[in-house]
Design a protein around this motif. Sequence first.
Motif, short mmCIF file in Angstrom:
data_model
loop_
_atom_site.label_atom_id
_atom_site.label_comp_id
_atom_site.label_asym_id
_atom_site.label_seq_id
_atom_site.Cartn_x
_atom_site.Cartn_y
_atom_site.Cartn_z
N VAL A 11 34.90 4.24 16.18
CA VAL A 11 34.41 4.25 17.75
C VAL A 11 33.09 4.07 17.96
CG1 VAL A 11 34.53 5.56 19.86
CG2 VAL A 11 36.39 5.19 18.48
N LEU A 43 43.63 3.57 17.89
CA LEU A 43 42.52 3.59 18.76
C LEU A 43 42.70 2.96 20.28
CD1 LEU A 43 39.57 3.56 16.32
CD2 LEU A 43 40.13 5.59 17.72
N VAL A 48 40.80 3.85 23.80
CA VAL A 48 39.44 3.71 23.28
C VAL A 48 38.86 2.19 23.18
CG1 VAL A 48 37.70 4.70 22.16
CG2 VAL A 48 39.56 6.03 22.52
N PRO A 58 35.04 -1.89 22.60
CA PRO A 58 35.08 -0.72 23.37
C PRO A 58 35.61 -0.95 24.55
CG PRO A 58 32.96 -0.85 22.34
CD PRO A 58 33.72 -2.08 22.20
N THR A 210 38.33 11.48 24.31
CA THR A 210 38.06 10.15 24.27
C THR A 210 37.26 9.59 25.56
OG1 THR A 210 40.24 9.53 25.14
CG2 THR A 210 40.15 9.55 22.97
N LYS A 211 37.14 10.45 26.35
CA LYS A 211 36.34 10.05 27.54
C LYS A 211 34.63 10.48 27.59
CE LYS A 211 40.19 9.51 29.79
NZ LYS A 211 41.28 10.28 28.92
N ASN A 214 31.58 7.70 27.27
CA ASN A 214 31.98 6.37 27.98
C ASN A 214 31.47 6.36 29.30
OD1 ASN A 214 33.67 5.62 25.68
ND2 ASN A 214 35.55 6.08 26.73
#
Length: 253
Positions: A11, A43, A48, A58, A210-211, A214
């Motif tokens: 990631v 992922l 993600v 992404p 995962t946030k 971003n």
Amino acid sequence: MYAEERQQAIVRIAREQGRVEVAGLADELNVTSETIRRDLTTLERAGVLRRVHGGAIPVERIGFEPALAARDAVLVDEKERIAKLALAEVPEEGAVILDAGTTTIKLAHLLPTDRELTVVVNSPVIATALGTRTNLNVLLLGGRVRGKTLATVDDWSLRPLADLYVDVAFLGTNGISVERGLTTPDPAEAAVKRAMIRAARRTVLLADHTKLGNDYLARFGELAELDMFITDTRADSDLVGDIEGAGVRVVRA
């Protein structure tokens, strides 16, 4: 390197470079191409990355927003732990806002039965789950229902929020970063989230790891507007430290 560490590295590389290739990752991480493909699948299910031919991108680069059902099926344990920790922020009496989202749905199911609360929601799913509870006064905001999130948006949601004032707003987000604050792909949904912040005495953000880091199209809040951010233990320590450095109290479940 454990699978989780490898996936975090994937990631990070994807966000730094804009995309990743299976062959390049296999060489860099010293694993087989099949292992990388499995990681990319994991992922993508977590919302993600988006798989493309030969690699992945992404999600924030292409504005991809997984549908509610897809998001509800991933990171279930993390979301449940976040929701349980958020229970401590529910007042003994008064009113709360529950934003539409997979983690706020889990909080809705955990709301206590021993106290009377008014619960304002912009999710028909949450309203249905809570509507039969005799100790709750459920107010469903109207408006257009977005197909991806099943959240009500636009003027019929915004106008009632302008006249409400609740004790706590529990919000979700697609992205959180020091640079851009709180962001989501859809401007209409961002407008409702912004109105929810204005309608609340306190704002508590519920978002899994995962946030973090971003950024999406529409910003709906600054970090300074958060009273608390509840995430999970897999959240990147450096990113958490940056957010705490901006003055936000971060709690990991």
